[in-house]
Design a protein around this motif. Structure first.
Motif, PDB file in Angstrom:
ATOM      1  N   LYS A 178       0.848  -1.192   0.000  1.00 44.33           N
ATOM      2  CA  LYS A 178       0.000   0.000   0.000  1.00 44.33           C
ATOM      3  C   LYS A 178       0.883   1.242   0.000  1.00 44.33           C
ATOM      4  CE  LYS A 178      -4.042  -1.976   0.070  1.00 44.33           C
ATOM      5  NZ  LYS A 178      -4.943  -1.851  -1.109  1.00 44.33           N
TER       6      LYS A 178
ATOM      7  N   GLU B   2       1.533   4.942   0.613  1.00 48.30           N
ATOM      8  CA  GLU B   2       1.019   6.065   1.404  1.00 48.30           C
ATOM      9  C   GLU B   2       1.646   7.349   0.873  1.00 48.30           C
ATOM     10  OE1 GLU B   2       1.932   5.128   5.421  1.00 48.30           O
ATOM     11  OE2 GLU B   2       0.723   3.296   5.431  1.00 48.30           O
TER      12      GLU B   2
ATOM     13  N   THR C 240       0.778  15.355  -1.176  1.00 46.91           N
ATOM     14  CA  THR C 240      -0.470  15.357  -1.950  1.00 46.91           C
ATOM     15  C   THR C 240      -0.438  16.352  -3.103  1.00 46.91           C
ATOM     16  OG1 THR C 240      -1.388  16.926  -0.340  1.00 46.91           O
ATOM     17  CG2 THR C 240      -1.865  14.583   0.014  1.00 46.91           C
TER      18      THR C 240
ATOM     19  N   GLY D 287      -4.077  12.414  -8.394  1.00 48.21           N
ATOM     20  CA  GLY D 287      -5.199  11.551  -8.730  1.00 48.21           C
ATOM     21  C   GLY D 287      -5.133  10.158  -8.150  1.00 48.21           C
ATOM     22  N   LEU D 288      -4.021   9.802  -7.505  1.00 53.78           N
ATOM     23  CA  LEU D 288      -3.919   8.481  -6.880  1.00 53.78           C
ATOM     24  C   LEU D 288      -4.620   8.512  -5.521  1.00 53.78           C
ATOM     25  CD1 LEU D 288      -1.681   8.240  -9.081  1.00 53.78           C
ATOM     26  CD2 LEU D 288      -0.416   6.813  -7.463  1.00 53.78           C
ATOM     27  N   SER D 289      -5.215   7.391  -5.146  1.00 57.70           N
ATOM     28  CA  SER D 289      -5.872   7.317  -3.843  1.00 57.70           C
ATOM     29  C   SER D 289      -4.830   7.340  -2.736  1.00 57.70           C
ATOM     30  CB  SER D 289      -6.719   6.048  -3.747  1.00 57.70           C
ATOM     31  OG  SER D 289      -5.950   4.900  -4.025  1.00 57.70           O
ATOM     32  N   GLU D 290      -5.263   7.655  -1.526  1.00 53.66           N
ATOM     33  CA  GLU D 290      -4.322   7.849  -0.416  1.00 53.66           C
ATOM     34  C   GLU D 290      -3.522   6.595  -0.100  1.00 53.66           C
ATOM     35  OE1 GLU D 290      -6.080   9.496   3.041  1.00 53.66           O
ATOM     36  OE2 GLU D 290      -6.773  11.316   2.038  1.00 53.66           O
ATOM     37  N   THR D 291      -4.131   5.440  -0.292  1.00 51.98           N
ATOM     38  CA  THR D 291      -3.411   4.173  -0.072  1.00 51.98           C
ATOM     39  C   THR D 291      -3.551   3.324  -1.328  1.00 51.98           C
ATOM     40  OG1 THR D 291      -5.369   3.248   1.003  1.00 51.98           O
ATOM     41  CG2 THR D 291      -3.659   4.181   2.429  1.00 51.98           C
ATOM     42  N   SER D 292      -2.842   3.705  -2.343  1.00 53.04           N
ATOM     43  CA  SER D 292      -2.910   3.024  -3.633  1.00 53.04           C
ATOM     44  C   SER D 292      -2.119   1.718  -3.587  1.00 53.04           C
ATOM     45  CB  SER D 292      -2.334   3.937  -4.724  1.00 53.04           C
ATOM     46  OG  SER D 292      -2.402   3.318  -5.985  1.00 53.04           O
TER      47      SER D 292
ATOM     48  N   GLU E 211      -3.215   1.631  -9.848  1.00 58.05           N
ATOM     49  CA  GLU E 211      -3.280   2.983 -10.401  1.00 58.05           C
ATOM     50  C   GLU E 211      -1.983   3.354 -11.119  1.00 58.05           C
ATOM     51  OE1 GLU E 211      -6.326   5.296  -7.467  1.00 58.05           O
ATOM     52  OE2 GLU E 211      -4.372   4.816  -6.603  1.00 58.05           O
TER      53      GLU E 211
ATOM     54  N   GLN F 260      -2.348   5.576 -14.172  1.00 51.83           N
ATOM     55  CA  GLN F 260      -2.551   6.980 -13.827  1.00 51.83           C
ATOM     56  C   GLN F 260      -1.215   7.658 -13.538  1.00 51.83           C
ATOM     57  OE1 GLN F 260      -5.449   8.959 -13.666  1.00 51.83           O
ATOM     58  NE2 GLN F 260      -3.927  10.589 -13.389  1.00 51.83           N
TER      59      GLN F 260
END
Length: 509
Positions: A105, A107, A111, A118-123, A175, A178
């Protein structure tokens, strides 16, 4: 001039996958070995440094001086590429306490990072490395971490140079596309205008300029690569392209007539040559696979050379070479060990003294198909399974005779037609039948038989480099086996090959 991303290869198994992902963004890219880097032309918008099986801690590990590229264009180091950046600029890379391989994951610590936008917080990302960056140079900034890797991603201050210790190109990095989009489009500023349609247009224009009024001769096989290549050249120079389709006596049942008809419908200037007798003579008594391949290749060159000389003033030889062939020939470690002679016999013989034109030598196989679709080539050709250049000659184990070819053609036709009838053909990468040098006891009616054994082979794959045996329905296999034994005289047993590649190859010879 086409914009491009330059990918420097340090020997990673994933390098071609990086290129495919970049091209999926409609951005052109090229792979070059780290020790054969071209001059940085104005159309290069960014550089990606690949991973590697080597460790940056080894004295003989591959490395390059990046000072000549930094601040000129954006740079993204992937795994080994990131570790090389860190170490060469004053950081420390050490062996991981445990091998970091698999999902992790990510982290995001910054940001505002353009790379991670565009990546989620825990990609979820995919790790595959034995070393870890344990200390970064002073002008580096950590922009992402994982639970076990503090420096999972970094940026060098005051320049567009980034490093990541995971692989965005694999599907396990959910991701990853992305992230590559952020780098290639957002940071490098590529326009995303490299499409199949634009490739067709620019390639045809380039061929017209390069070939002018010259004549080109080209051998066609009915396969995707040679067909798409010939169509491009034909649209550039018309009837100055002379195509030759050789019947070597080792084609599938009815293939010579079917393919010849298809090409004539496409408007290609093509001549069919019946050379079955010449190939059977060349193969007489040969049993060893490599000897058969060489005999088929030699006979093909003789036939093709004879036919080419019947055309006045030919200056070019057209070929359907695609990008993986080019990459392999100049790979970091040189050409791979020869497992067998290449399937596609009929390369350029030295004595022909022709210049070579290869309009597909920058494309992967899936891109070749996309270009074919853009030109309106029928799916019956574009979706054809790969078929080896030596044809049934390497699917008949042992010596070749016209009788054996006839038997295998019938078996193969039942199998392939069955796959199409049951809508299974497009689900497999490649399928065919092998005639084994084995006879077995059987019973037909009240009579004892002692006849031939055939093996059916069907595999699933993405690019043919690795393959799994196709899990075809038992009911289908039973139906096909029954039809083969009932309809093909001389065969009383059918087996199905359930070995994968590796360790087995797709073909038996």
């Amino acid at each position: 001039m086409t914009e491009q991303i330059l990918i420097l290869d340090f020997g990673s198994q994933y390098t071609q996958l990086i290129a495919r992902r970049v091209r999926e963004l409609d951005v052109y890219c090229e792979i070059h070995p780290y020790n054969h880097i071209p001059d940085l032309s104005p159309n290069v918008k960014g550089i990606i440094l690949s991973g590697s099986p080597c460790s940056v801690r080894d004295a003989d590990s591959p490395r390059i001086d990046l000072d000549q590229y930094r601040k000129q264009v954006p740079i993204l180091g992937v795994c080994y590429g990131a570790q090389m950046l860190a170490q060469m600029l004053g950081g420390d890379v050490m062996p991981s306490q445990h091998r970091e391989y698999g999902r992790a994951k990510l982290e995001i610590g910054d940001t505002d990072s353009s790379l991670l936008a565009g990546l989620s917080e825990t990609s979820q990302v995919w790790m595959s490395h034995a070393d870890t960056i344990v200390r970064i140079p002073e002008n580096f900034r950590i922009i992402a971490s994982t639970e076990s890797v503090e420096v999972a991603a970094f940026k060098i201050e005051n320049e567009l140079t980034y490093g990541i210790q995971f692989h965005p190109e694999v599907t396990h990095s959910t991701e990853g596309k992305q992230l590559l989009h952020n780098f290639v489009v957002g940071i490098c500023g590529c326009r995303q205008d490299w499409t199949s349609e634009s490739f067709v247009e620019t390639t045809i224009q380039g061929l017209r300029t390069r070939l002018g009024e010259d004549k080109v001769v080209m051998a066609l096989s009915g396969g995707v690569d040679s067909t798409v290549a010939a169509t491009l050249v034909h649209r550039a120079i018309g009837t100055n392209l002379y195509c030759i389709f050789v019947d070597n006596g080792l084609l599938r049942k009815g293939e010579f007539e079917q393919v010849l008809h298809s090409y004539q419908d496409m408007g290609l200037n093509i001549k069919g040559v019946d050379a079955k007798a010449q190939f059977y003579t060349a193969l007489a008594g040969l049993e060893e696979p490599e000897a058969k391949r060489k005999a088929i290749g030699k006979a093909f060159i003789e036939v093709f050379d004879h036919e080419a000389h019947l055309i006045q003033d030919v200056k070019w030889l057209g070929q359907g070479t695609i990008y993986p062939d080019v990459i392999e020939s100049v790979s970091v470690k040189g050409p791979s060990a020869t497992i067998k002679s290449h399937h596609n016999v009929g390369g350029l013989p030295d004595f022909m003294k022709l210049k070579v034109v290869e309009p597909l030598n920058t494309l992967f196989k899936d891109e070749v198909r996309a270009v074919g679709r853009a030109m309106g080539i029928t799916n019956s050709i574009l979706n054809r399974h790969p078929f080896p250049g030596p044809g049934l000659g390497i699917r008949i184990l042992g010596d070749i005779t016209p009788e054996k070819v006839a038997i295998l053609q019938e078996v193969d036709a039942i199998f392939i037609n069955g796959l199409k009838k049951h809508e299974l053909y497009d689900e497999v990468w490649q399928a065919g039948a092998m005639l084994l040098p084995v006879q077995s006891v059987g019973v037909m009616g009240d009579e004892r038989t002692y006849e031939r054994v055939v093996a059916l082979r069907a595999v699933t794959s993405v690019d043919g480099m690795t393959a799994d045996w196709a899990h075809l329905p038992y009911t289908f296999l039973a139906e096909v086996s029954n039809e083969i034994i009932n309809r093909v005289k001389g065969v009383n047993r059918v087996v199905y090959d359930i070995s994968s590649k590796p360790p087995a190859t797709i073909e038996w010879e």
